[in-house]
Design an enzyme around this catalytic site. Structure first.
Site, PDB file in Angstrom:
ATOM      1  N   LEU A 125     -37.118  17.774 -12.554  1.00 63.99           N
ATOM      2  CA  LEU A 125     -37.754  18.775 -11.703  1.00 63.99           C
ATOM      3  C   LEU A 125     -37.703  20.151 -12.361  1.00 63.99           C
ATOM      4  CD1 LEU A 125     -39.013  19.758  -9.021  1.00 63.99           C
ATOM      5  CD2 LEU A 125     -36.673  19.958  -8.112  1.00 63.99           C
ATOM      6  N   GLU A 127     -37.540  23.415 -14.685  1.00 64.02           N
ATOM      7  CA  GLU A 127     -38.181  23.813 -15.930  1.00 64.02           C
ATOM      8  C   GLU A 127     -37.627  25.159 -16.379  1.00 64.02           C
ATOM      9  OE1 GLU A 127     -42.398  23.745 -15.423  1.00 64.02           O
ATOM     10  OE2 GLU A 127     -42.453  21.619 -14.843  1.00 64.02           O
ATOM     11  N   THR A 158     -29.940  15.877 -15.901  1.00 63.67           N
ATOM     12  CA  THR A 158     -28.703  15.110 -15.980  1.00 63.67           C
ATOM     13  C   THR A 158     -29.038  13.682 -16.391  1.00 63.67           C
ATOM     14  OG1 THR A 158     -27.857  16.460 -14.166  1.00 63.67           O
ATOM     15  CG2 THR A 158     -26.583  14.519 -14.758  1.00 63.67           C
ATOM     16  N   GLN A 279       7.209  31.346  -0.854  1.00 60.28           N
ATOM     17  CA  GLN A 279       6.224  31.380   0.228  1.00 60.28           C
ATOM     18  C   GLN A 279       4.812  31.669  -0.287  1.00 60.28           C
ATOM     19  OE1 GLN A 279       6.118  34.569   3.388  1.00 60.28           O
ATOM     20  NE2 GLN A 279       6.867  32.875   4.653  1.00 60.28           N
ATOM     21  N   GLY A 340       0.204  31.280 -16.609  1.00 59.33           N
ATOM     22  CA  GLY A 340      -0.329  31.222 -17.969  1.00 59.33           C
ATOM     23  C   GLY A 340      -0.708  29.819 -18.389  1.00 59.33           C
ATOM     24  N   GLU A 363     -28.580  21.215  -7.508  1.00 54.67           N
ATOM     25  CA  GLU A 363     -29.234  20.702  -6.296  1.00 54.67           C
ATOM     26  C   GLU A 363     -29.371  21.774  -5.212  1.00 54.67           C
ATOM     27  OE1 GLU A 363     -28.525  16.701  -5.126  1.00 54.67           O
ATOM     28  OE2 GLU A 363     -27.691  16.167  -7.066  1.00 54.67           O
TER      29      GLU A 363
END
Length: 384
Positions: A125, A127, A158, A279, A340, A363
């Site tokens: 679909l 482009e 895909t 916490q 990190g 989508e």
């Protein structure tokens, strides 16, 4: 709305989750590094029925309901989001388009090979100049003799370079706008079809994404899906169902990030106690769990409405929108919890953080989903 799953659905989820834990999760990082589509996994996915989730048994599919399909996609994405996207897109887009709108001959010819993994499906679909504005596509299909000739280029396909069957949206009447768009089934072997650039992506790197080019590509008349000019309407219906799958995929990625964060927080120590005893960390884990559960319920509701044959456009957009953004927040918190270590590729949360972004784009972007939801409210439509 029924929140409790059936025993069959629970068994399915456990089975696919066990497969994902054994076959997908251990090698997901290696596949991400290589950036290559793992063709060797296709037979394994097929053996579990994951390539024909909702395809009727008469065509070799698993014939599952949408709730079950959602659970399967979530479980696969938990193990490897790239494979989750492969399963979701193959089922929802190319295969789903033929299943929803193909005639008996087209279903009989293409669904068995798609459902059994003999061919992967690509859906063409988008482009280079037509993304969210799908009606702006420029790929042309013109009649020639007894068939059609396609010219144009599709991007971000895909399974683009590995598919055996494509559904292609093309303009057949330039003067009719979206009503002049039609859909065609094009086989990989069609003369004039070639694979263009393979995309080097931020995330979901083991999922194949490529350009597909049509240069005087000749296809027979019987490859037209439905009537001429129905392609745009068909595509919007296909995307509605596909958004349920993307929502499920997002939940799977988010839950993988949550599980990795819990494991890390219970082992890592700081200031003389485990991270899980702080916490600040507990609050992040609580928020992740709450939002992912809420997302799962929204996806479940949309899937149930689809199974009941009721309108679900708004609910699918709500599910996809909330699930993708909740999962993005969850993966961000997962990186924060890891500190990190969350910023390096030795830990999977870095990959989850990259992978989840596509669920906010593919989508239908988050912005498009908000437009759909608002429009349905302002027009006074109830799930229509």
């Amino acid at each position: 709305m029924r929140i409790e799953l059936t025993e069959d659905q629970r068994i399915l989820h456990r089975t696919v989750r066990a497969f994902a834990a054994a076959e997908l999760k251990p090698h997901a990082a290696a596949r991400d590094r290589e950036g290559k589509f793992p063709l060797a996994l296709v037979p394994k996915l097929s053996s579990l029925g994951l390539l024909g989730l909702t395809v009727p048994q008469e065509y070799g599919g698993a014939e599952l309901d949408m709730v079950s399909a959602m659970l399967a996609i979530e479980a696969v994405a938990w193990g490897d989001a790239s494979i989750g996207l492969t399963v979701a897109s193959h089922n929802s887009l190319c295969t789903g388009h033929i299943l929803l709108f193909g005639n008996p001959e087209q279903k009989g010819r293409y669904l068995p090979s798609l459902a059994q993994g003999q061919a992967l499906g690509g859906w063409c679909l988008t482009e280079p100049a037509a993304g969210s504005d799908a009606a702006a596509i420029e790929t042309r299909a013109v009649r020639r003799g007894s068939g059609w000739v396609l010219n144009g280029a599709k991007t971000f396909v895909t399974q683009g370079s590995v598919a055996g069957v494509y559904v292609v949206l093309a303009v057949t009447d330039p003067l009719s706008g979206r009503h002049g768009i039609s859909a065609f089934i094009v086989e990989r072997t069609a003369a004039g079809l070639r694979i263009g650039k393979k995309e080097d992506k931020l995330g979901l790197r083991a999922s194949d994404t490529a350009e597909v080019v049509f240069d005087d590509c000749q296809v027979p008349a019987e490859t037209l899906i439905g009537a001429e000019g129905e392609g745009f309407r068909q595509a919007m219906r296909v995307l509605e169902r596909g958004r349920i799958g993307i929502g499920a995929m997002a939940v799977g990625i988010g839950r993988a990030a949550l599980d990795d964060s819990i494991a890390y927080a219970t082992q890592r120590r700081a200031f003389a106690k485990r991270l899980a005893e702080h916490q600040a960390i507990q609050f992040m884990l609580a928020d992740m769990t709450m939002e992912l559960d809420a997302a799962w319920l929204l996806v479940l509701r949309a899937a149930q409405l689809a199974d009941l044959g009721q309108p679900f456009r708004r609910e699918a957009s709500m599910a996809k929108l909330y699930a993708s953004e909740a999962a993005a927040r969850a993966t961000s918190k997962a990186v924060q919890i890891h500190g990190g270590y969350g910023f390096i590729k030795d830990y999977p949360v870095e990959r989850h953080y990259r992978d989840v972004k596509l669920t906010e784009i593919g989508e239908g972007t988050s912005e498009i989903q908000r437009i759909i939801i608002a429009k349905s409210l302002l027009e006074g439509k109830n799930r229509d």
